[in-house]
Design an enzyme around this catalytic site. Sequence first.
Site, PDB file in Angstrom:
ATOM      1  N   ASP A  33       0.864  -1.185   0.000  1.00  0.00           N
ATOM      2  CA  ASP A  33       0.000   0.000   0.000  1.00  0.00           C
ATOM      3  C   ASP A  33       0.895   1.227   0.000  1.00  0.00           C
ATOM      4  OD1 ASP A  33      -3.260   0.345   1.161  1.00  0.00           O
ATOM      5  OD2 ASP A  33      -1.986   2.106   0.879  1.00  0.00           O
ATOM      6  N   SER A 127     -17.269  -2.617  -9.142  1.00  0.00           N
ATOM      7  CA  SER A 127     -18.307  -1.861  -8.443  1.00  0.00           C
ATOM      8  C   SER A 127     -19.630  -1.936  -9.190  1.00  0.00           C
ATOM      9  CB  SER A 127     -17.828  -0.410  -8.374  1.00  0.00           C
ATOM     10  OG  SER A 127     -18.865   0.456  -8.018  1.00  0.00           O
ATOM     11  N   TYR A 152     -13.945   7.895 -12.522  1.00  0.00           N
ATOM     12  CA  TYR A 152     -13.780   6.753 -11.614  1.00  0.00           C
ATOM     13  C   TYR A 152     -14.561   5.542 -12.136  1.00  0.00           C
ATOM     14  CZ  TYR A 152     -14.591   3.519  -7.817  1.00  0.00           C
ATOM     15  OH  TYR A 152     -14.695   2.353  -7.079  1.00  0.00           O
ATOM     16  N   LYS A 156     -13.324   1.577 -13.660  1.00  0.00           N
ATOM     17  CA  LYS A 156     -13.743   0.220 -13.272  1.00  0.00           C
ATOM     18  C   LYS A 156     -14.188  -0.563 -14.515  1.00  0.00           C
ATOM     19  CE  LYS A 156     -12.787   0.403  -8.960  1.00  0.00           C
ATOM     20  NZ  LYS A 156     -11.634  -0.321  -8.459  1.00  0.00           N
ATOM     21  N   ARG A 298     -28.373  15.194  -5.667  1.00  0.00           N
ATOM     22  CA  ARG A 298     -26.934  15.317  -5.949  1.00  0.00           C
ATOM     23  C   ARG A 298     -26.732  14.945  -7.416  1.00  0.00           C
ATOM     24  NH1 ARG A 298     -22.662  11.707  -2.528  1.00  0.00           N
ATOM     25  NH2 ARG A 298     -23.716  10.006  -3.614  1.00  0.00           N
TER      26      ARG A 298
HETATM   27  P1  NAD Z   1      -9.563   2.684   0.393  1.00  0.00           P
HETATM   28  O1  NAD Z   1      -9.171   3.987  -0.178  1.00  0.00           O
HETATM   29  O2  NAD Z   1      -9.890   2.617   1.831  1.00  0.00           O
HETATM   30  O3  NAD Z   1      -8.439   1.590   0.100  1.00  0.00           O
HETATM   31  C1  NAD Z   1      -7.626   1.639  -1.041  1.00  0.00           C
HETATM   32  C2  NAD Z   1      -6.188   1.519  -0.564  1.00  0.00           C
HETATM   33  O4  NAD Z   1      -5.334   1.528  -1.711  1.00  0.00           O
HETATM   34  C3  NAD Z   1      -5.752   2.662   0.330  1.00  0.00           C
HETATM   35  O5  NAD Z   1      -5.137   2.138   1.495  1.00  0.00           O
HETATM   36  C4  NAD Z   1      -4.736   3.443  -0.514  1.00  0.00           C
HETATM   37  O6  NAD Z   1      -3.723   4.019   0.277  1.00  0.00           O
HETATM   38  C5  NAD Z   1      -4.229   2.361  -1.438  1.00  0.00           C
HETATM   39  N1  NAD Z   1      -3.738   2.816  -2.740  1.00  0.00           N
HETATM   40  C6  NAD Z   1      -4.336   3.658  -3.619  1.00  0.00           C
HETATM   41  N2  NAD Z   1      -3.571   3.796  -4.706  1.00  0.00           N
HETATM   42  C7  NAD Z   1      -2.471   3.025  -4.528  1.00  0.00           C
HETATM   43  C8  NAD Z   1      -1.323   2.748  -5.298  1.00  0.00           C
HETATM   44  N3  NAD Z   1      -1.108   3.327  -6.481  1.00  0.00           N
HETATM   45  N4  NAD Z   1      -0.401   1.903  -4.799  1.00  0.00           N
HETATM   46  C9  NAD Z   1      -0.569   1.323  -3.592  1.00  0.00           C
HETATM   47  N5  NAD Z   1      -1.636   1.541  -2.811  1.00  0.00           N
HETATM   48  C10 NAD Z   1      -2.572   2.389  -3.279  1.00  0.00           C
HETATM   49  O7  NAD Z   1     -10.790   2.143  -0.492  1.00  0.00           O
HETATM   50  P2  NAD Z   1     -11.758   0.915  -0.254  1.00  0.00           P
HETATM   51  O8  NAD Z   1     -13.090   1.461   0.038  1.00  0.00           O
HETATM   52  O9  NAD Z   1     -11.148  -0.072   0.648  1.00  0.00           O
HETATM   53  O10 NAD Z   1     -11.824   0.351  -1.734  1.00  0.00           O
HETATM   54  C11 NAD Z   1     -11.034  -0.760  -2.152  1.00  0.00           C
HETATM   55  C12 NAD Z   1     -11.351  -1.074  -3.598  1.00  0.00           C
HETATM   56  O11 NAD Z   1     -12.737  -1.353  -3.734  1.00  0.00           O
HETATM   57  C13 NAD Z   1     -11.069   0.072  -4.576  1.00  0.00           C
HETATM   58  O12 NAD Z   1     -10.589  -0.490  -5.768  1.00  0.00           O
HETATM   59  C14 NAD Z   1     -12.437   0.683  -4.800  1.00  0.00           C
HETATM   60  O13 NAD Z   1     -12.529   1.320  -6.045  1.00  0.00           O
HETATM   61  C15 NAD Z   1     -13.307  -0.541  -4.745  1.00  0.00           C
HETATM   62  N6  NAD Z   1     -14.711  -0.276  -4.391  1.00  0.00           N
HETATM   63  C16 NAD Z   1     -14.980   0.431  -3.235  1.00  0.00           C
HETATM   64  C17 NAD Z   1     -16.297   0.706  -2.908  1.00  0.00           C
HETATM   65  C18 NAD Z   1     -16.628   1.508  -1.677  1.00  0.00           C
HETATM   66  O14 NAD Z   1     -17.724   2.070  -1.625  1.00  0.00           O
HETATM   67  N7  NAD Z   1     -15.770   1.576  -0.679  1.00  0.00           N
HETATM   68  C19 NAD Z   1     -17.327   0.255  -3.747  1.00  0.00           C
HETATM   69  C20 NAD Z   1     -17.017  -0.463  -4.887  1.00  0.00           C
HETATM   70  C21 NAD Z   1     -15.683  -0.712  -5.207  1.00  0.00           C
HETATM   71  C1  WQD Z   2     -25.406   6.641  -0.929  1.00  0.00           C
HETATM   72  C2  WQD Z   2     -26.756   7.321  -0.918  1.00  0.00           C
HETATM   73  C3  WQD Z   2     -26.785   9.519  -1.885  1.00  0.00           C
HETATM   74  C4  WQD Z   2     -24.271  11.392   1.162  1.00  0.00           C
HETATM   75  C5  WQD Z   2     -20.605   5.724  -4.373  1.00  0.00           C
HETATM   76  C6  WQD Z   2     -19.915   5.612  -5.690  1.00  0.00           C
HETATM   77  C7  WQD Z   2     -19.972   4.214  -6.199  1.00  0.00           C
HETATM   78  C8  WQD Z   2     -19.486   3.217  -5.155  1.00  0.00           C
HETATM   79  C9  WQD Z   2     -20.108   3.453  -3.821  1.00  0.00           C
HETATM   80  C10 WQD Z   2     -17.201   2.688  -5.532  1.00  0.00           C
HETATM   81  C11 WQD Z   2     -27.063   8.054  -2.217  1.00  0.00           C
HETATM   82  C12 WQD Z   2     -27.129   9.575  -0.415  1.00  0.00           C
HETATM   83  C13 WQD Z   2     -25.007  10.487   0.421  1.00  0.00           C
HETATM   84  C14 WQD Z   2     -24.951  12.427   1.847  1.00  0.00           C
HETATM   85  C15 WQD Z   2     -27.039  11.566   1.021  1.00  0.00           C
HETATM   86  N1  WQD Z   2     -18.090   3.313  -4.915  1.00  0.00           N
HETATM   87  N2  WQD Z   2     -26.363  10.575   0.347  1.00  0.00           N
HETATM   88  N3  WQD Z   2     -26.313  12.464   1.754  1.00  0.00           N
HETATM   89  O1  WQD Z   2     -23.458   7.294  -4.405  1.00  0.00           O
HETATM   90  O2  WQD Z   2     -24.218   4.940  -3.929  1.00  0.00           O
HETATM   91  O3  WQD Z   2     -21.931   5.327  -4.533  1.00  0.00           O
HETATM   92  O4  WQD Z   2     -19.988   4.822  -3.460  1.00  0.00           O
HETATM   93  O5  WQD Z   2     -17.220   2.026  -6.508  1.00  0.00           O
HETATM   94  O6  WQD Z   2     -19.198   4.166  -7.338  1.00  0.00           O
HETATM   95  O7  WQD Z   2     -20.551   6.464  -6.611  1.00  0.00           O
HETATM   96  O8  WQD Z   2     -22.701   6.082  -2.303  1.00  0.00           O
HETATM   97  O9  WQD Z   2     -22.492   6.723   0.047  1.00  0.00           O
HETATM   98  O10 WQD Z   2     -22.147   8.486  -1.730  1.00  0.00           O
HETATM   99  O11 WQD Z   2     -24.424   7.591  -1.313  1.00  0.00           O
HETATM  100  O12 WQD Z   2     -28.271  11.641   0.965  1.00  0.00           O
HETATM  101  O13 WQD Z   2     -24.357  13.277   2.502  1.00  0.00           O
HETATM  102  O14 WQD Z   2     -26.773   8.319   0.106  1.00  0.00           O
HETATM  103  O15 WQD Z   2     -27.606  10.403  -2.609  1.00  0.00           O
HETATM  104  O16 WQD Z   2     -28.416   7.890  -2.464  1.00  0.00           O
HETATM  105  P1  WQD Z   2     -23.166   5.983  -3.849  1.00  0.00           P
HETATM  106  P2  WQD Z   2     -22.857   7.270  -1.275  1.00  0.00           P
END
Ligand code: NAD
Ligand code: WQD
Length: 344
Positions: A33, A127, A152, A156, A298
């Site tokens: 990381d 995602s 973003y 993906k 939003r």
């Molecule tokens: P996060 O930011 O908490 O974790 C990602 C980690 O990757 C961090 O610790 C960051 O320091 C590290 N990182 C980023 N770029 C890097 C690089 N170039 N080299 C090494 N380390 C690097 O995010 P998360 O929520 O744990 O998400 C993990 C994965 O899941 C991501 O790929 C994200 O896109 C995907 N994802 C997250 C969500 C969500 O809502 N959290 C939803 C769908 C998909």
């Molecule tokens: C959830 C709901 C907002 C904040 C995002 C990324 C998506 C995925 C997950 C990675 C929505 C509402 C939010 C606030 C609100 N990530 N909201 N007030 O939008 O589903 O998805 O994270 O892949 O790609 O787009 O997640 O947590 O931002 O929002 O009412 O202050 O909460 O409108 O309906 P979202 P979120």
Amino acid sequence: MKTKILVTGGTGYIGSHTVVELQSAGYEVVIVDNLSNSNADVVDGIEKISGIRPSFYEVDCNDKPGLAKVLTENAGIKGIIHFAASKAVGESVQKPLMYYRNNLVTLINLLELMPEHGVEGLVFSSSCTVYGQPDILPVTEDAPVKPAMSPYGNTKQINEEIIKDTIHSGAPFKSIILRYFNPIGAHPSGIIGELPNGVPQNLIPYLTQTAIGIRKELSVFGNDYDTPDGSCIRDYINVVDLAKAHVIAMDRMLGNKSEEKVEIFNLGTGRGVTVLELIEAFEKGTGVKVPHKIVGRREGDIEKVWANPEHANKVLGWTAKESVEDTLVTAWNWQLKLRERGIQ
Ligand code: NAD
Ligand code: WQD
């Protein structure tokens, strides 16, 4: 001898929970990381929970020689779980090139290094964002991928294409692509959880920060959607449940339990919850009120999306177990722990 797994982004939110589950399933974990969105002390937290300290390398996945060195020093790594990515949707609109570089080059580096180091499988974090607003709900894996709403989201989609094209060209490894819905909550120990940077953009951290008094009021983005109470619907999935699916996916690839070289699974609960229902569930579960007001929509928000998780249920034998109510309590405990530690 334990099977070795490289976890990129392993000190991040989902990565750290997955490392704990991998360790308790008997895997040896090496974390890479760059700490761009996490702290090195997460490694201590992981050790506290599991009793096992994972190897940790502060390396950027854009640094291919750096990654190669980690793979060489830890010869015999069989699988990689690639979490490392930048994930803030709004920031990706402001800094598209940073997002394309960080989320594409890192994956390409890994895919190029895997054959040279005998790595047999890659689990990739995708995602539900790839579905946009689905035409049919709950959404299945064969639903069309919709034009991305942000750089973003686009990364993906491109990541998924890069993996499929590489494997179809004959690369000597397998991949499982996991499409997460909305991961929430924290480890029940309260030792690891989500650490948002600055003002949270996502609902749960904003909600818990409001409940504890860091933020004055939670804005609910819109109550005029075509949903039962007018607020948006999402499928909120417990982060530990989500983490466990990665272990099953790794077992499946390394155990050659499937003929398929690339598989895609939705990871969600199958239950859609509105923003207002979520606030209510939080208040009921914790007994803490969340000051909130309705504001305008939003930009770019999806109206409603929730998973059909049957493919993962049947094929992986994985099901989300924790209720959204209990999961929200873990998110609240985590927020309280952050306060105790003087972090937030
Ligand atoms: P996060 O930011 O908490 O974790 C990602 C980690 O990757 C961090 O610790 C960051 O320091 C590290 N990182 C980023 N770029 C890097 C690089 N170039 N080299 C090494 N380390 C690097 O995010 P998360 O929520 O744990 O998400 C993990 C994965 O899941 C991501 O790929 C994200 O896109 C995907 N994802 C997250 C969500 C969500 O809502 N959290 C939803 C769908 C998909
Ligand atoms: C959830 C709901 C907002 C904040 C995002 C990324 C998506 C995925 C997950 C990675 C929505 C509402 C939010 C606030 C609100 N990530 N909201 N007030 O939008 O589903 O998805 O994270 O892949 O790609 O787009 O997640 O947590 O931002 O929002 O009412 O202050 O909460 O409108 O309906 P979202 P979120």
